[in-house]
Design a protein around this motif. Structure first.
Motif, short mmCIF file in Angstrom:
data_model
loop_
_atom_site.label_atom_id
_atom_site.label_comp_id
_atom_site.label_asym_id
_atom_site.label_seq_id
_atom_site.Cartn_x
_atom_site.Cartn_y
_atom_site.Cartn_z
N GLY A 262 5.17 -8.55 -16.29
CA GLY A 262 3.92 -9.25 -16.50
C GLY A 262 3.01 -9.30 -15.28
N LEU A 263 1.75 -9.66 -15.52
CA LEU A 263 0.76 -9.77 -14.45
C LEU A 263 0.95 -11.05 -13.65
CD1 LEU A 263 -1.81 -8.34 -13.32
CD2 LEU A 263 -3.15 -9.82 -14.85
N GLN A 264 1.32 -12.13 -14.32
CA GLN A 264 1.44 -13.42 -13.65
C GLN A 264 2.78 -13.54 -12.91
OE1 GLN A 264 1.98 -17.15 -15.96
NE2 GLN A 264 0.12 -17.86 -14.94
N HIS A 265 2.73 -14.17 -11.73
CA HIS A 265 3.97 -14.42 -10.99
C HIS A 265 4.85 -15.42 -11.76
CE1 HIS A 265 1.28 -17.68 -9.74
NE2 HIS A 265 2.37 -18.39 -9.53
N TYR B 39 -3.40 -4.47 -7.57
CA TYR B 39 -2.94 -3.09 -7.70
C TYR B 39 -2.48 -2.82 -9.13
CZ TYR B 39 -3.35 -1.30 -2.96
OH TYR B 39 -3.85 -0.81 -1.78
N LYS B 40 -1.91 -3.82 -9.75
CA LYS B 40 -1.51 -3.68 -11.15
C LYS B 40 -2.73 -3.53 -12.05
CE LYS B 40 1.92 -5.76 -14.25
NZ LYS B 40 3.07 -4.96 -13.83
N LYS B 41 -3.77 -4.36 -11.79
CA LYS B 41 -4.99 -4.31 -12.59
C LYS B 41 -5.75 -3.00 -12.41
CE LYS B 41 -6.44 -9.10 -13.40
NZ LYS B 41 -7.51 -10.09 -13.14
N GLN B 42 -5.93 -2.60 -11.15
CA GLN B 42 -6.77 -1.42 -10.88
C GLN B 42 -6.06 -0.10 -11.13
OE1 GLN B 42 -8.85 -1.57 -7.13
NE2 GLN B 42 -9.33 0.62 -7.13
N TYR B 43 -4.79 -0.03 -10.72
CA TYR B 43 -4.08 1.25 -10.77
C TYR B 43 -2.95 1.31 -11.80
CZ TYR B 43 -6.44 2.17 -6.31
OH TYR B 43 -7.37 2.36 -5.32
N GLY B 44 -2.57 0.16 -12.35
CA GLY B 44 -1.45 0.15 -13.28
C GLY B 44 -0.09 0.15 -12.60
N ASP B 45 -0.06 -0.12 -11.28
CA ASP B 45 1.23 -0.17 -10.58
C ASP B 45 2.08 -1.32 -11.13
OD1 ASP B 45 0.83 1.91 -8.64
OD2 ASP B 45 -0.57 0.59 -7.60
N ASN B 46 3.36 -1.07 -11.29
CA ASN B 46 4.25 -2.11 -11.79
C ASN B 46 4.74 -2.97 -10.63
OD1 ASN B 46 5.75 -3.69 -13.47
ND2 ASN B 46 7.16 -2.09 -14.14
N PHE B 47 3.84 -3.75 -10.08
CA PHE B 47 4.14 -4.65 -8.96
C PHE B 47 4.14 -6.08 -9.51
CE2 PHE B 47 1.93 -1.64 -5.68
CZ PHE B 47 2.91 -0.68 -5.92
N LYS C 233 0.84 -1.22 0.00
CA LYS C 233 0.00 0.00 0.00
C LYS C 233 0.87 1.26 0.00
CE LYS C 233 -4.06 2.15 0.49
NZ LYS C 233 -3.70 3.56 0.66
N ALA C 234 1.93 1.27 0.80
CA ALA C 234 2.82 2.44 0.82
C ALA C 234 3.52 2.62 -0.52
CB ALA C 234 3.84 2.31 1.95
N ALA C 235 3.89 1.52 -1.14
CA ALA C 235 4.54 1.59 -2.46
C ALA C 235 3.60 2.22 -3.48
CB ALA C 235 4.98 0.20 -2.91
N HIS C 236 2.33 1.89 -3.38
CA HIS C 236 1.34 2.51 -4.27
C HIS C 236 1.17 3.99 -3.95
CE1 HIS C 236 -2.44 3.40 -6.31
NE2 HIS C 236 -2.93 3.79 -5.14
#
Length: 309
Positions: free
Chosen positions: A231-234, A151-159, A93-96
């Protein structure tokens, strides 16, 4: 990442985090930040947010976690799920909120179903029941992985996330009450050699199959993903090679130089019968491990001798 990018390694003194720090330094990254548990309690949201607001890291390796073997996971499940959920939730959350450019979350292959088809592909996650002996830890790790995805899906964060297999090496935990199988075997065989004990007891039947990755190889894989994957997948990180616990015990016995007998206590739990990563995804990206088990064990045993004697 640039060589002067500000990189936060959470859990820098542990087995995983310390290896990531070594790898980053070796590759010339020179602006690393970290905090001890005494300096920053990662289960405390206010402290984590204050740290991110003040330091503003650009990249984060989330390697901090409460970890342990079968006995520890069985004995302290509430602690394992609570502490791991808090650590990962606070940092992600802080990273976002503070606009981290990229975050890598480290899970564990114990998050896969107990009876997952072998070798285990990334898409087998959440398809069946978990192994009971580490269910609390696994659920917490799954939550962290899914948080990164959402977070990647909703906000586009590169996590992004990776799933390392069983690890070993310098800075491992060799406490017989709560360590993983390989460091526990190193310590058992070492103490038996020193005390001229006729036998070494190994928990379980010796039949379960496991995969082991030298921790500096794991760190190299993590940095590779941070530099090359969005990518989205681990992604699984492992060797793609397996051996039985009985075979592992024999190799550890030889590396340590113990000359007595190995006795298997079949009344103790075996855990998952087989756990082998499918590492084809990572190999297709261009990375594979370089340290074989016997060579890695020699380094791990040398480290143990220097730090536990």
């Amino acid at each position: 990442m640039n060589k002067d990018s500000k990189i936060y390694v959470a859990g820098h003194r542990g087995l995983v985090g310390s290896a990531i720090v070594r790898n980053l330094k070796k590759k010339g990254y020179n602006n690393l930040i970290y905090r001890t548990h005494q300096e920053l309690d990662l289960t405390n949201q206010a402290e984590v947010r204050e740290f991110f607001q003040r330091e503003k890291p650009e990249y984060v390796f989330l390697a901090a976690a409460k970890v342990g073997g079968i006995n520890a996971n069985n004995t302290y499940p509430a602690d394992f799920i609570y502490e791991n959920l808090m650590i990962e939730s606070n940092i992600i959350k802080a990273a976002h909120d503070y606009k981290v450019k990229k975050l890598l979350f480290l899970g564990s292959t114990c998050i896969y179903p107990k009876m997952a088809p072998q070798p285990i592909k990334e898409e087998y996650l959440l398809t069946d029941s978990l192994e009971e002996t580490n269910e609390a830890y696994a659920i917490a790790k799954i939550a962290g992985l899914e948080m990164c995805k959402f977070y990647k899906k909703q906000y586009g964060d590169n996590f992004i996330s990776c799933m390392p297999t069983n690890l070993y090496g310098p800075n491992d935990n060799f406490d017989l009450n709560n360590s993983h199988v390989l460091p526990a075997l190193i310590r058992k065989f070492h103490e038996a050699k020193v005390n001229n004990a006729p036998n070494v007891e190994v928990w379980g039947t010796g039949k379960p199959l496991r995969e082991f990755l030298y921790v500096d190889d794991m760190a190299d894989g993590c940095v590779f993903l941070m530099e090359n994957y969005d990518g989205l997948q681990h992604v699984n990180i492992g060797t793609g090679e397996e051996l039985s616990i009985g075979e592992l015990a024999q190799i550890v016995k030889e590396v340590v130089g113990y000359e007595g007998n190995v006795v298997f206590n079949s009344s103790m739990p075996d855990g998952t019968p087989r756990k082998l990563c499918d590492v084809s995804k990572l190999r297709e990206l261009g990375w594979r491990h370089s340290v074989n088990l016997r060579d890695g064990l020699k380094v791990a045993y040398d480290w143990f001798n220097e730090n536990y004697n």
